[in-house]
Scaffold this motif. Structure first.
Motif, short mmCIF file in Angstrom:
data_model
loop_
_atom_site.label_atom_id
_atom_site.label_comp_id
_atom_site.label_asym_id
_atom_site.label_seq_id
_atom_site.Cartn_x
_atom_site.Cartn_y
_atom_site.Cartn_z
N MET A 1 0.98 -1.21 -0.08
CA MET A 1 -0.12 0.04 -0.08
C MET A 1 1.06 1.21 -0.12
O MET A 1 1.68 1.35 0.84
CB MET A 1 -0.91 0.01 1.30
N LEU A 2 0.57 2.23 -0.97
CA LEU A 2 1.29 3.34 -1.03
C LEU A 2 0.61 4.61 -0.69
O LEU A 2 -0.62 4.65 -1.14
CB LEU A 2 2.08 3.23 -2.63
N TYR A 3 1.25 5.69 -0.31
CA TYR A 3 0.65 6.88 -0.04
C TYR A 3 1.63 7.88 -0.68
O TYR A 3 2.83 8.04 0.00
CB TYR A 3 0.16 7.29 1.34
N ARG A 4 1.29 8.50 -1.58
CA ARG A 4 2.55 9.68 -2.14
C ARG A 4 3.76 9.09 -2.47
O ARG A 4 4.90 9.67 -2.35
CB ARG A 4 2.77 10.89 -1.25
N TYR A 6 5.22 6.56 -1.02
CA TYR A 6 5.86 5.78 -0.04
C TYR A 6 4.81 4.69 0.68
O TYR A 6 3.81 4.72 0.72
CB TYR A 6 6.34 6.68 1.12
N LYS A 7 5.56 3.48 1.35
CA LYS A 7 4.84 2.39 1.94
C LYS A 7 4.27 2.92 3.05
O LYS A 7 4.82 3.72 3.98
CB LYS A 7 5.91 1.36 2.48
N ALA A 8 2.95 2.88 2.99
CA ALA A 8 1.86 3.46 4.18
C ALA A 8 1.22 2.47 5.10
O ALA A 8 0.81 2.93 6.10
CB ALA A 8 1.01 4.41 3.37
N GLY A 9 1.27 1.28 4.69
CA GLY A 9 0.76 0.22 5.41
C GLY A 9 0.64 -1.05 4.78
O GLY A 9 1.44 -1.06 3.68
N GLU A 10 -0.44 -2.16 5.05
CA GLU A 10 -0.29 -3.11 4.68
C GLU A 10 -1.66 -3.86 4.30
O GLU A 10 -2.53 -3.39 5.09
CB GLU A 10 0.31 -4.33 5.54
N VAL A 11 -1.89 -4.48 3.43
CA VAL A 11 -3.20 -5.32 3.30
C VAL A 11 -3.11 -6.52 4.29
O VAL A 11 -2.12 -7.23 4.43
CB VAL A 11 -3.42 -5.62 1.95
N LYS A 27 -9.16 -5.56 3.77
CA LYS A 27 -8.98 -4.72 4.96
C LYS A 27 -7.36 -4.61 5.04
O LYS A 27 -6.64 -5.25 4.46
CB LYS A 27 -9.28 -5.69 6.25
N PHE A 28 -7.16 -3.33 5.62
CA PHE A 28 -5.72 -2.78 5.63
C PHE A 28 -5.63 -1.84 6.60
O PHE A 28 -6.31 -1.58 7.33
CB PHE A 28 -5.25 -2.46 4.27
N THR A 29 -4.28 -1.91 7.08
CA THR A 29 -3.83 -1.12 8.21
C THR A 29 -2.95 0.18 7.60
O THR A 29 -2.15 0.02 6.63
CB THR A 29 -2.85 -1.76 9.09
N VAL A 30 -3.05 1.25 8.07
CA VAL A 30 -2.19 2.40 7.83
C VAL A 30 -1.33 2.90 8.76
O VAL A 30 -1.67 2.92 10.02
CB VAL A 30 -3.04 3.66 7.23
N LYS A 31 0.03 3.22 8.58
CA LYS A 31 0.84 3.47 9.79
C LYS A 31 0.38 4.63 10.54
O LYS A 31 -0.24 5.50 10.11
CB LYS A 31 2.48 4.07 9.13
N ARG A 32 0.56 4.56 11.68
CA ARG A 32 0.12 5.71 12.82
C ARG A 32 0.46 6.98 12.46
O ARG A 32 -0.53 7.88 12.75
CB ARG A 32 0.24 5.30 14.38
N ASP A 33 1.71 7.16 11.92
CA ASP A 33 2.06 8.42 11.92
C ASP A 33 1.65 9.19 10.65
O ASP A 33 2.07 10.37 10.23
CB ASP A 33 3.63 8.57 11.85
N GLY A 52 1.35 -8.09 -11.05
CA GLY A 52 0.97 -7.72 -9.44
C GLY A 52 0.04 -6.40 -9.29
O GLY A 52 0.12 -5.35 -10.07
N ARG A 53 -0.59 -6.35 -8.11
CA ARG A 53 -1.60 -5.21 -7.78
C ARG A 53 -0.98 -4.73 -6.37
O ARG A 53 -0.56 -5.47 -5.47
CB ARG A 53 -2.81 -5.66 -7.69
N TYR A 54 -1.31 -3.53 -6.22
CA TYR A 54 -1.08 -2.90 -5.02
C TYR A 54 -2.07 -1.91 -4.77
O TYR A 54 -2.85 -1.23 -5.56
CB TYR A 54 0.32 -2.17 -4.80
N LEU A 55 -2.35 -1.30 -3.63
CA LEU A 55 -3.10 -0.17 -3.29
C LEU A 55 -2.55 1.16 -3.23
O LEU A 55 -1.48 1.21 -2.60
CB LEU A 55 -3.91 -0.66 -1.77
N ASP A 56 -3.29 2.00 -3.69
CA ASP A 56 -2.65 3.32 -4.04
C ASP A 56 -3.63 4.26 -3.12
O ASP A 56 -4.60 4.25 -3.52
CB ASP A 56 -2.37 3.96 -5.41
N LEU A 57 -3.13 5.01 -2.00
CA LEU A 57 -3.91 6.00 -1.35
C LEU A 57 -4.13 7.28 -2.24
O LEU A 57 -2.87 7.80 -2.03
CB LEU A 57 -3.47 6.12 -0.07
#
Length: 66
Positions: A1-4, A6-11, A27-33, A52-57
């Protein structure tokens, strides 16, 4: 999972729901910060030619963002 970019979390889980409408539930988690602004969307993107696939925020542009 990426945000801008960068790795931001996990599925954490992917499941299939058949009724009342066929869909995938992810279902996924996002880093607290990491703070996600209202209106952030989750997009499923392809990773190169490997299939391969990934989630992009995808956060909306906020006033003052450069």
């Amino acid at each position: 999972m990426l945000y801008r970019g960068y790795k931001a979390g996990e599925v954490t889980q992917v499941s299939v729901v058949y009724a009342p409408q066929f869909r995938f539930v992810v279902k996924f988690t996002v880093k607290r910060d990491i703070r996600l602004p209202p209106g952030t969307k989750v997009l499923v993107r392809a990773k190169g030619f490997t299939g391969g696939r990934y989630l992009d925020l995808d956060a909306p542009e906020m006033a003052g963002d450069v």
